[in-house]
Design a protein around this motif. Structure first.
Motif, PDB file in Angstrom:
ATOM      1  N   ASP A 155     -56.039 100.242  -6.948  1.00 28.50           N
ATOM      2  CA  ASP A 155     -54.916  99.830  -7.788  1.00 28.50           C
ATOM      3  C   ASP A 155     -53.798  99.223  -6.944  1.00 28.50           C
ATOM      4  O   ASP A 155     -53.268  99.862  -6.034  1.00 28.50           O
ATOM      5  CB  ASP A 155     -54.398 101.041  -8.563  1.00 28.50           C
ATOM      6  CG  ASP A 155     -53.425 100.652  -9.668  1.00 28.50           C
ATOM      7  OD1 ASP A 155     -52.837  99.558  -9.611  1.00 28.50           O
ATOM      8  OD2 ASP A 155     -53.249 101.465 -10.596  1.00 28.50           O
ATOM      9  N   SER A 156     -53.430  97.997  -7.278  1.00 28.28           N
ATOM     10  CA  SER A 156     -52.392  97.297  -6.524  1.00 28.28           C
ATOM     11  C   SER A 156     -51.029  97.965  -6.639  1.00 28.28           C
ATOM     12  O   SER A 156     -50.124  97.680  -5.850  1.00 28.28           O
ATOM     13  CB  SER A 156     -52.298  95.837  -6.991  1.00 28.28           C
ATOM     14  OG  SER A 156     -52.003  95.771  -8.383  1.00 28.28           O
ATOM     15  N   ALA A 178     -54.659  87.494  -5.301  1.00 27.55           N
ATOM     16  CA  ALA A 178     -54.214  86.302  -4.575  1.00 27.55           C
ATOM     17  C   ALA A 178     -53.066  86.634  -3.636  1.00 27.55           C
ATOM     18  O   ALA A 178     -53.014  86.167  -2.495  1.00 27.55           O
ATOM     19  CB  ALA A 178     -53.799  85.213  -5.561  1.00 27.55           C
ATOM     20  N   LYS A 179     -52.132  87.465  -4.112  1.00 29.81           N
ATOM     21  CA  LYS A 179     -51.002  87.836  -3.272  1.00 29.81           C
ATOM     22  C   LYS A 179     -51.463  88.621  -2.050  1.00 29.81           C
ATOM     23  O   LYS A 179     -50.871  88.509  -0.970  1.00 29.81           O
ATOM     24  CB  LYS A 179     -50.004  88.648  -4.079  1.00 29.81           C
ATOM     25  CG  LYS A 179     -49.322  87.859  -5.191  1.00 29.81           C
ATOM     26  CD  LYS A 179     -48.486  88.758  -6.081  1.00 29.81           C
ATOM     27  CE  LYS A 179     -47.877  87.981  -7.247  1.00 29.81           C
ATOM     28  NZ  LYS A 179     -47.147  88.867  -8.176  1.00 29.81           N
ATOM     29  N   PHE A 231     -46.521  92.835  -5.507  1.00 33.65           N
ATOM     30  CA  PHE A 231     -47.572  93.137  -6.476  1.00 33.65           C
ATOM     31  C   PHE A 231     -46.968  93.553  -7.819  1.00 33.65           C
ATOM     32  O   PHE A 231     -45.959  94.266  -7.877  1.00 33.65           O
ATOM     33  CB  PHE A 231     -48.465  94.262  -5.971  1.00 33.65           C
ATOM     34  CG  PHE A 231     -49.332  93.889  -4.792  1.00 33.65           C
ATOM     35  CD1 PHE A 231     -49.735  92.575  -4.595  1.00 33.65           C
ATOM     36  CD2 PHE A 231     -49.753  94.849  -3.895  1.00 33.65           C
ATOM     37  CE1 PHE A 231     -50.524  92.230  -3.521  1.00 33.65           C
ATOM     38  CE2 PHE A 231     -50.552  94.529  -2.816  1.00 33.65           C
ATOM     39  CZ  PHE A 231     -50.939  93.204  -2.624  1.00 33.65           C
ATOM     40  N   ALA A 232     -47.645  93.131  -8.906  1.00 31.99           N
ATOM     41  CA  ALA A 232     -47.245  93.558 -10.242  1.00 31.99           C
ATOM     42  C   ALA A 232     -47.757  94.969 -10.531  1.00 31.99           C
ATOM     43  O   ALA A 232     -47.139  95.732 -11.272  1.00 31.99           O
ATOM     44  CB  ALA A 232     -47.781  92.576 -11.288  1.00 31.99           C
ATOM     45  N   GLY A 233     -48.919  95.318  -9.929  1.00 34.07           N
ATOM     46  CA  GLY A 233     -49.505  96.633 -10.137  1.00 34.07           C
ATOM     47  C   GLY A 233     -50.504  96.646 -11.271  1.00 34.07           C
ATOM     48  O   GLY A 233     -50.497  95.785 -12.170  1.00 34.07           O
ATOM     49  N   GLY A 234     -51.395  97.611 -11.237  1.00 39.30           N
ATOM     50  CA  GLY A 234     -52.381  97.753 -12.305  1.00 39.30           C
ATOM     51  C   GLY A 234     -53.622  96.908 -12.141  1.00 39.30           C
ATOM     52  O   GLY A 234     -54.499  96.912 -13.009  1.00 39.30           O
ATOM     53  N   SER A 237     -46.571  97.472   1.194  1.00 36.51           N
ATOM     54  CA  SER A 237     -46.411  96.034   1.405  1.00 36.51           C
ATOM     55  C   SER A 237     -45.196  95.760   2.273  1.00 36.51           C
ATOM     56  O   SER A 237     -44.167  96.437   2.151  1.00 36.51           O
ATOM     57  CB  SER A 237     -46.261  95.305   0.070  1.00 36.51           C
ATOM     58  OG  SER A 237     -45.951  93.939   0.273  1.00 36.51           O
ATOM     59  N   SER A 238     -45.328  94.746   3.125  1.00 40.69           N
ATOM     60  CA  SER A 238     -44.186  94.360   3.959  1.00 40.69           C
ATOM     61  C   SER A 238     -43.106  93.660   3.138  1.00 40.69           C
ATOM     62  O   SER A 238     -42.066  93.287   3.686  1.00 40.69           O
ATOM     63  CB  SER A 238     -44.639  93.460   5.117  1.00 40.69           C
ATOM     64  OG  SER A 238     -45.329  92.326   4.653  1.00 40.69           O
TER      65      SER A 238
END
Length: 702
Positions: free
Chosen positions: A53-54, A105-106, A41-44, A59-60
């Motif tokens: 908030d991502s 999407a991710k 994730f890029a975040g935000g 995350s694996s």
């Protein structure tokens, strides 16, 4: 570790709490990926069904093994470390067609695949006393599909047996909660405590997992107890709730109850609604009694009621409202209704057997066997019991009592309801094709009252067999040789509850694969097959279960005591996940699977996997038998020795059987003979006092 919010903090932030759906500190989110290089994730970005908030998703991508690993001290929605630890398992990871452009999407693209034994994860040391779990799923089906059984903390959600799912998020569908009828991509389970354990298996369909969210339930919020979640009540039932230990310790919490048929008026952001009741602080007052009673529900399209209980915490200048969870319920209709259908059973011959139906508002029961009314005149079947809730048939199991049973229930409203049919069978030989010059089913030689199912073939071929004559598949015109068992499509569909299939084979072609006996449907593949692989090894296949169980025994290498390479191949399944394959009366391999086999709507056939002749068997076939249960090791041995008089089999080899009177390979060492006797003693004497201790007995080690 996240610090608990004090009551003073809650009071200061009361206004903010009323306008914010949930605090990020109360959420733990996890994404399972498929590719580390493009799915971090890029975040935000606000992602997932709760739009969090991502940047603060676990995350694996950080794991050593994305398919199966452990992560400790998961972070919450603020990035703070929690006590939660995660372990997950799958055979591999895969992806759908959404692409990986955005963080949303991710999140949706990669998943734990459910092949083999399924996908699962467990979260221990969850830092919340009570929480809701959101289980997210996707699939490379890239559209509507059936999700396999999803189990949360030991309970199959949505009733189990598969449910409608959607394999995409970015096709305009978005995140949609699946309720068992709507095609969604996540399931919400509320009011959980302790560890979170989730498993998903490929039985009724795909079962992949793409992530999860754990959401803390407000420690001061009301806890609905009836109905506990979405459910049904009777017209006179009370709605009830209880309080958490934190709320009880304060001793000052009262509750506002809201009930209506319009979900919009119960929106958590709307506080001008007049409650139908404001309780006192006494637990005995934590209920709502509708007066007048709710009207009876519509049996076809029941009215959905919405209710919510808000906890009111005294505070100056304004009380603090802890908004409850919005739940729904329907009201039980007044007509008779079946709630628990009779169950399929395969019982021993002569066993006392009961077939039961359960429901509500029932005054009359009418049972049917194979579509014919049971009016009390059947010599072998009697009614036992009968209340407004259930009635039972009782009989001694025999071939005559086998069949399909269902019940019609009613009351004075004359709106009958029908149960599903239950098939009752006995544990017995269900089909026996000797193949002695014809395709007749000889099962009635064993069970005179049994239904026989003869075979048919366009151009049957017979040859010298293991016993008398046999059927021959010459491989020239596969479809003409194929044997189809008449009226077998449904009859042999008892196999998910247990079965045995056995056949004598003499293969004249090792490679490629070739099926002796099969009942295999398609889309998805389902059913059982007795076959051999390209190496000539006997295989027992059961779809949605252990799949291809390899005996490791070749059917063309002269094993056993048979002339001309005749071999007996027997496959069994006990209905509880355990499969076995025997070759020449001896257990060759076994396997266990948690999958649930689906029934196959095609006929039982000999000589190929499918009716179009695909995966044909080339060779001879004799004495095919099918049973409605998994026969024992002794029975499997008997099938072999019946055709080989004087031959013995070693079913339980003694631990110290190391030699015998025969020496087949002429290596000077007697072959073990399944008996501990003088031959084994002599072998020990021959090596008495031999020593291999270094350096006491030997001074050189090669």
């Amino acid at each position: 570790m996240r610090m608990k919010k004090s009551l003073l903090c809650i009071a200061v932030l009361a206004v903010l709490l009323l306008s914010v759906p949930g605090l990020a500190a109360d959420i733990i989110s996890m994404n399972f990926i498929e590719n580390k290089s493009n799915q971090a994730f890029a975040g935000g970005e606000m992602i997932g069904p709760l739009a969090t908030d991502s940047a603060y998703w676990n995350s694996s991508v950080d794991a050593g093994n994305i398919a199966a690993d452990t992560m400790n001290d998961l972070i919450d929605g603020t990035g703070a470390v929690t006590t939660a630890d995660l372990t997950w398992s799958s055979n591999n990871c895969w992806y759908n067609g959404d692409g990986v452009g955005s963080d949303e999407a991710k999140l949706a693209v990669g998943y734990l695949d459910d092949g083999g034994s399924g996908a699962s994860f467990t979260v221990t040391s969850v830092p919340y006393a009570v929480y809701n779990a959101y289980v997210l799923f996707t699939s490379d089906n890239n559209g509507d599909y059936t999700h396999g059984t999803l189990t949360v903390n030991g309970t199959a959600v949505l009733g189990g047996g598969g449910f409608p799912a959607h394999g995409r998020v970015l096709d305009g569908t978005g995140w949609v909660e699946c309720d068992g009828t709507v095609y969604g991509n996540y399931v919400k389970v509320t009011g959980l405590t302790g560890d979170l354990s989730v498993s998903s298996v490929r039985d009724y369909g795909r079962g992949p997992l793409t992530g999860f969210i754990i959401e803390e339930v407000n420690p001061l919020a009301a806890v609905p107890t009836y109905p506990e979640k979405e459910g049904e009540i009777t017209p006179s039932d009370d709605l009830t709730w209880t309080q958490t230990a934190e709320a009880a310790a304060l001793g000052t919490i009262t509750y506002n109850v809201y009930v209506g048929t319009d979900a919009n008026t119960l929106s958590p952001t709307y506080y001008g609604l007049t409650p139908v009741k404001t309780s006192t602080t006494a637990p005995a007052d934590f209920f709502y009694d509708a007066d007048p009673d709710y009207p009876n529900g519509d049996p076809v399209d029941p009215l959905v009621w919405y209710w919510r209980v808000d906890a009111i915490e005294p505070n100056t200048p304004s009380p603090i409202v802890h908004t409850g969870v919005e739940l729904t319920f329907t009201v039980q209709p007044a007509n008779a209704r079946v709630d628990v259908d009779p169950a399929n059973q395969i019982v021993p011959l002569g066993a006392a057997t009961e077939v039961t139906v359960e429901g509500v508002n029932i005054t009359t029961y009418q049972w049917y066997k194979d579509g014919v009314i049971l009016d009390g005149s059947h010599p072998d079947i009697a009614l036992y019991g009968g209340t407004e809730d259930e009635q039972t048939l009782q009989f001694t199991a025999s071939v005559k009592t086998e069949g399909y049973y269902h019940c019609s229930v009613d009351n004075t409203l004359n709106i009958p309801d029908e149960s599903a049919s239950a098939r009752i069978l006995t544990q017995r030989l269900m089909g026996w094709w000797k193949l002695d010059g014809d395709l007749t089913d000889s099962v009635q030689e064993v069970h005179a009252d049994a239904e026989a199912h003869d075979g048919a073939a366009p151009d049957p071929n017979f040859a010298v067999g293991k016993d008398s004559s046999c059927y021959e598949f010459d491989g020239v015109d596969v479809v003409d040789d194929l044997v189809t068992i008449t009226d077998s499509n449904d009859f042999f569909n008892f196999y998910p509850q247990g079965y045995t299939v056995s056949a004598w084979v003499r293969s004249t072609q090792t490679s490629p694969w070739g099926a002796y006996v099969a009942k295999q449907g398609a889309s998805p593949n389902r059913g059982f097959i007795l076959t051999h692989n390209g190496a000539g090894e006997a295989i027992h296949t059961l779809r949605q279960s252990f799949n291809d169980l390899n005996s490791g025994k070749k059917i063309d290498d002269g094993i056993g005591a048979d002339n001309e390479n005749w071999h007996l191949v027997t496959g069994t399944y006990d209905g509880e996940g355990n499969g076995k394959i025997y070759v020449d009366g001896l257990l060759a391999a076994e396997a266990t699977s948690g999958g649930t086999p689906q029934i196959s709507d095609v006929a039982l056939i000999f000589g190929a996997e499918r009716a179009d002749g695909s995966v044909p068997y080339v060779g001879r076939l004799d004495d095919v038998r099918v049973y409605s249960y998994a026969i024992s090791a002794q029975q499997a041995a008997d099938l072999y020795t019946t055709f080989n008089p004087g031959v013995w089999l070693c079913l339980n080899r003694p631990e110290f059987d190391i030699s015998g009177p025969e020496d087949a390979d002429e290596d000077g060492n007697g072959d073990p003979d399944c008996v501990v006797d003088i031959h084994d003693l002599l072998k020990v004497v021959d090596t008495w006092l031999e020593c291999g201790i270094y350096p006491t007995c030997i001074d050189t080690v090669e």
